[in-house]
Write a protein that holds these residues in place. Structure first.
Motif, PDB file in Angstrom:
ATOM      1  N   LEU A   1       2.181   6.044  25.126  1.00 26.54           N
ATOM      2  CA  LEU A   1       1.910   7.371  25.675  1.00 26.54           C
ATOM      3  C   LEU A   1       2.473   8.504  24.825  1.00 26.54           C
ATOM      4  O   LEU A   1       2.388   9.665  25.229  1.00 26.54           O
ATOM      5  CB  LEU A   1       2.461   7.463  27.102  1.00 26.54           C
ATOM      6  N   VAL A   2       3.047   8.211  23.675  1.00 23.48           N
ATOM      7  CA  VAL A   2       3.638   9.236  22.821  1.00 23.48           C
ATOM      8  C   VAL A   2       2.561  10.219  22.389  1.00 23.48           C
ATOM      9  O   VAL A   2       1.537   9.832  21.821  1.00 23.48           O
ATOM     10  CB  VAL A   2       4.315   8.614  21.585  1.00 23.48           C
ATOM     11  N   GLY A   3       2.770  11.503  22.703  1.00 22.59           N
ATOM     12  CA  GLY A   3       1.856  12.555  22.281  1.00 22.59           C
ATOM     13  C   GLY A   3       0.504  12.559  22.965  1.00 22.59           C
ATOM     14  O   GLY A   3      -0.392  13.277  22.545  1.00 22.59           O
ATOM     15  N   VAL A   4       0.348  11.784  24.014  1.00 18.20           N
ATOM     16  CA  VAL A   4      -0.932  11.699  24.711  1.00 18.20           C
ATOM     17  C   VAL A   4      -1.064  12.853  25.692  1.00 18.20           C
ATOM     18  O   VAL A   4      -0.136  13.168  26.428  1.00 18.20           O
ATOM     19  CB  VAL A   4      -1.039  10.351  25.461  1.00 18.20           C
ATOM     20  N   SER A   5      -2.213  13.483  25.682  1.00 12.03           N
ATOM     21  CA  SER A   5      -2.525  14.514  26.664  1.00 12.03           C
ATOM     22  C   SER A   5      -3.032  13.823  27.931  1.00 12.03           C
ATOM     23  O   SER A   5      -3.773  12.847  27.845  1.00 12.03           O
ATOM     24  CB  SER A   5      -3.596  15.432  26.078  1.00 12.03           C
ATOM     25  N   GLY A   6      -2.634  14.315  29.083  1.00 13.38           N
ATOM     26  CA  GLY A   6      -3.087  13.721  30.342  1.00 13.38           C
ATOM     27  C   GLY A   6      -2.486  12.355  30.598  1.00 13.38           C
ATOM     28  O   GLY A   6      -3.168  11.424  31.029  1.00 13.38           O
TER      29      GLY A   6
ATOM     30  N   CYS B   1       7.395  13.105  32.172  1.00 15.43           N
ATOM     31  CA  CYS B   1       6.793  14.339  31.626  1.00 15.43           C
ATOM     32  C   CYS B   1       7.650  15.563  31.936  1.00 15.43           C
ATOM     33  O   CYS B   1       7.846  16.427  31.078  1.00 15.43           O
ATOM     34  CB  CYS B   1       5.390  14.538  32.199  1.00 15.43           C
ATOM     35  N   LEU B   2       8.162  15.641  33.143  1.00 15.84           N
ATOM     36  CA  LEU B   2       8.903  16.827  33.575  1.00 15.84           C
ATOM     37  C   LEU B   2      10.360  16.856  33.129  1.00 15.84           C
ATOM     38  O   LEU B   2      10.907  17.927  32.882  1.00 15.84           O
ATOM     39  CB  LEU B   2       8.865  16.937  35.107  1.00 15.84           C
ATOM     40  N   HIS B   3      10.982  15.688  33.047  1.00 17.23           N
ATOM     41  CA  HIS B   3      12.435  15.659  32.856  1.00 17.23           C
ATOM     42  C   HIS B   3      12.892  14.947  31.592  1.00 17.23           C
ATOM     43  O   HIS B   3      14.104  14.874  31.352  1.00 17.23           O
ATOM     44  CB  HIS B   3      13.098  14.997  34.067  1.00 17.23           C
ATOM     45  N   ALA B   4      11.972  14.399  30.802  1.00 19.05           N
ATOM     46  CA  ALA B   4      12.411  13.602  29.646  1.00 19.05           C
ATOM     47  C   ALA B   4      11.533  13.821  28.413  1.00 19.05           C
ATOM     48  O   ALA B   4      11.372  12.922  27.611  1.00 19.05           O
ATOM     49  CB  ALA B   4      12.434  12.129  30.024  1.00 19.05           C
ATOM     50  N   ASP B   5      10.929  14.977  28.273  1.00 20.54           N
ATOM     51  CA  ASP B   5      10.078  15.283  27.116  1.00 20.54           C
ATOM     52  C   ASP B   5       8.906  14.322  26.952  1.00 20.54           C
ATOM     53  O   ASP B   5       8.434  14.098  25.846  1.00 20.54           O
ATOM     54  CB  ASP B   5      10.897  15.321  25.817  1.00 20.54           C
ATOM     55  N   GLY B   6       8.461  13.742  28.031  1.00 19.92           N
ATOM     56  CA  GLY B   6       7.274  12.898  28.000  1.00 19.92           C
ATOM     57  C   GLY B   6       7.576  11.420  27.909  1.00 19.92           C
ATOM     58  O   GLY B   6       8.615  11.009  27.407  1.00 19.92           O
ATOM     59  N   PRO B   7       6.655  10.602  28.418  1.00 21.42           N
ATOM     60  CA  PRO B   7       6.831   9.151  28.370  1.00 21.42           C
ATOM     61  C   PRO B   7       6.480   8.609  26.989  1.00 21.42           C
ATOM     62  O   PRO B   7       5.669   9.188  26.270  1.00 21.42           O
ATOM     63  CB  PRO B   7       5.839   8.652  29.420  1.00 21.42           C
ATOM     64  N   GLU B   8       7.097   7.501  26.630  1.00 21.30           N
ATOM     65  CA  GLU B   8       6.758   6.791  25.395  1.00 21.30           C
ATOM     66  C   GLU B   8       5.773   5.664  25.665  1.00 21.30           C
ATOM     67  O   GLU B   8       4.863   5.440  24.888  1.00 21.30           O
ATOM     68  CB  GLU B   8       8.012   6.172  24.774  1.00 21.30           C
TER      69      GLU B   8
ATOM     70  N   LEU C   1       4.921  -7.199  41.202  1.00 20.66           N
ATOM     71  CA  LEU C   1       4.348  -6.359  40.156  1.00 20.66           C
ATOM     72  C   LEU C   1       5.456  -5.429  39.687  1.00 20.66           C
ATOM     73  O   LEU C   1       6.159  -4.835  40.498  1.00 20.66           O
ATOM     74  CB  LEU C   1       3.172  -5.539  40.686  1.00 20.66           C
ATOM     75  N   ARG C   2       5.611  -5.334  38.371  1.00 20.32           N
ATOM     76  CA  ARG C   2       6.678  -4.518  37.788  1.00 20.32           C
ATOM     77  C   ARG C   2       6.066  -3.406  36.957  1.00 20.32           C
ATOM     78  O   ARG C   2       5.174  -3.644  36.143  1.00 20.32           O
ATOM     79  CB  ARG C   2       7.575  -5.390  36.916  1.00 20.32           C
ATOM     80  N   LEU C   3       6.562  -2.201  37.152  1.00 19.87           N
ATOM     81  CA  LEU C   3       6.157  -1.021  36.392  1.00 19.87           C
ATOM     82  C   LEU C   3       7.366  -0.555  35.594  1.00 19.87           C
ATOM     83  O   LEU C   3       8.472  -0.495  36.135  1.00 19.87           O
ATOM     84  CB  LEU C   3       5.706   0.087  37.334  1.00 19.87           C
ATOM     85  N   GLU C   4       7.159  -0.219  34.319  1.00 17.60           N
ATOM     86  CA  GLU C   4       8.236   0.292  33.476  1.00 17.60           C
ATOM     87  C   GLU C   4       7.715   1.488  32.701  1.00 17.60           C
ATOM     88  O   GLU C   4       6.654   1.405  32.085  1.00 17.60           O
ATOM     89  CB  GLU C   4       8.699  -0.775  32.475  1.00 17.60           C
ATOM     90  N   VAL C   5       8.460   2.583  32.730  1.00 14.56           N
ATOM     91  CA  VAL C   5       8.117   3.767  31.947  1.00 14.56           C
ATOM     92  C   VAL C   5       9.314   4.083  31.062  1.00 14.56           C
ATOM     93  O   VAL C   5      10.407   4.352  31.552  1.00 14.56           O
ATOM     94  CB  VAL C   5       7.765   4.972  32.849  1.00 14.56           C
ATOM     95  N   SER C   6       9.073   4.026  29.742  1.00 10.58           N
ATOM     96  CA  SER C   6      10.123   4.321  28.766  1.00 10.58           C
ATOM     97  C   SER C   6      10.001   5.764  28.295  1.00 10.58           C
ATOM     98  O   SER C   6       8.885   6.277  28.152  1.00 10.58           O
ATOM     99  CB  SER C   6       9.994   3.389  27.565  1.00 10.58           C
ATOM    100  N   ASP C   7      11.150   6.398  28.056  1.00 13.60           N
ATOM    101  CA  ASP C   7      11.172   7.768  27.548  1.00 13.60           C
ATOM    102  C   ASP C   7      12.431   7.978  26.721  1.00 13.60           C
ATOM    103  O   ASP C   7      13.267   7.082  26.631  1.00 13.60           O
ATOM    104  CB  ASP C   7      11.075   8.783  28.695  1.00 13.60           C
ATOM    105  N   LEU C   8      12.556   9.162  26.119  1.00 14.84           N
ATOM    106  CA  LEU C   8      13.725   9.480  25.296  1.00 14.84           C
ATOM    107  C   LEU C   8      14.754  10.333  26.040  1.00 14.84           C
ATOM    108  O   LEU C   8      15.697  10.820  25.436  1.00 14.84           O
ATOM    109  CB  LEU C   8      13.290  10.205  24.018  1.00 14.84           C
ATOM    110  N   GLY C   9      14.562  10.501  27.326  1.00 15.77           N
ATOM    111  CA  GLY C   9      15.450  11.355  28.108  1.00 15.77           C
ATOM    112  C   GLY C   9      16.832  10.764  28.314  1.00 15.77           C
ATOM    113  O   GLY C   9      17.013   9.550  28.360  1.00 15.77           O
TER     114      GLY C   9
ATOM    115  N   LYS D   1      15.660   5.607  27.792  1.00 13.64           N
ATOM    116  CA  LYS D   1      15.815   4.671  28.903  1.00 13.64           C
ATOM    117  C   LYS D   1      14.450   4.138  29.307  1.00 13.64           C
ATOM    118  O   LYS D   1      13.414   4.647  28.887  1.00 13.64           O
ATOM    119  CB  LYS D   1      16.457   5.369  30.093  1.00 13.64           C
ATOM    120  N   THR D   2      14.483   3.126  30.136  1.00 14.94           N
ATOM    121  CA  THR D   2      13.289   2.631  30.808  1.00 14.94           C
ATOM    122  C   THR D   2      13.562   2.673  32.301  1.00 14.94           C
ATOM    123  O   THR D   2      14.558   2.105  32.770  1.00 14.94           O
ATOM    124  CB  THR D   2      12.951   1.194  30.363  1.00 14.94           C
ATOM    125  N   VAL D   3      12.732   3.375  33.028  1.00 12.08           N
ATOM    126  CA  VAL D   3      12.808   3.395  34.485  1.00 12.08           C
ATOM    127  C   VAL D   3      11.817   2.343  34.967  1.00 12.08           C
ATOM    128  O   VAL D   3      10.649   2.365  34.591  1.00 12.08           O
ATOM    129  CB  VAL D   3      12.467   4.785  35.058  1.00 12.08           C
TER     130      VAL D   3
END
Length: 165
Positions: A38-43, A88-95, A106-114, A155-157
């Motif tokens: 998701l790096v740099g992806v719009s929407g 998007c709101l708190h960590a400069d976007g998802p990776e 079912l497991r969901l993981e969202v990584s970011d640089l926050g 981190k990964t949430v």
């Protein structure tokens, strides 16, 4: 529910998915997994929901056979939306978004640089706009938490939901 309980990282780096296409990778302990860069992806939020919806179709969650199955799939899509929105709101976007299924989980993981740590707003004020994302995640999931990157920012949430029975 925990915001700081570490969870073991998945085995292997997995495939990178471009443009919303999906590719499979078995998660630790068997099952199925998908990754979306998701790096740099719009929407990022609608793209993540569409990506997850396709995984749910491929894994037999959709089309839903019953109202309970439909509710379970809708819960997954809502949690994906909340986790990606928070990045998007708190960590400069998802990776990256990772969706995996093993057994009845079912497991969901969202990584970011926050650097921040997501937490439900306390006290929760249902009548006020905003600040409901992690409260929703906490209410809908079996468990959730944050895995910090050792020696790095980011981190990964992660969140786990029960598969429909």
């Amino acid at each position: 529910m925990s915001t700081t309980r570490a969870c073991p990282p998945p085995d292997g780096p997995g495939p990178e998915v471009e443009g919303g296409a999906s590719a499979g990778l078995p998660p630790a302990g068997g099952g199925q997994a998908r990754r979306l860069r998701l790096v740099g992806v719009s929407g990022a939020v609608p793209l993540s929901r569409d990506f997850t919806r396709q995984a749910l179709r491929d894994w037999g969650w959709l089309p839903a056979a019953t109202a309970d199955h439909r509710a379970a799939a809708e819960d997954v899509l809502l949690v994906v939306s909340e986790l990606v929105t928070n990045a998007c709101l708190h960590a400069d976007g998802p990776e990256e978004l990772r969706v995996s299924q093993a057994g009845k989980t079912l497991r969901l993981e969202v990584s970011d640089l926050g650097a921040g740590t997501p937490a439900p707003r306390t006290p929760h004020r249902a009548g006020r706009p905003g600040g409901h994302g992690m409260f929703i995640v906490q209410r809908l999931c079996l468990d959730w938490g944050v895995q910090r990157r050792e020696g790095e920012t980011g981190k990964t949430v992660w969140a786990e939901l029960a598969a429909p029975s």
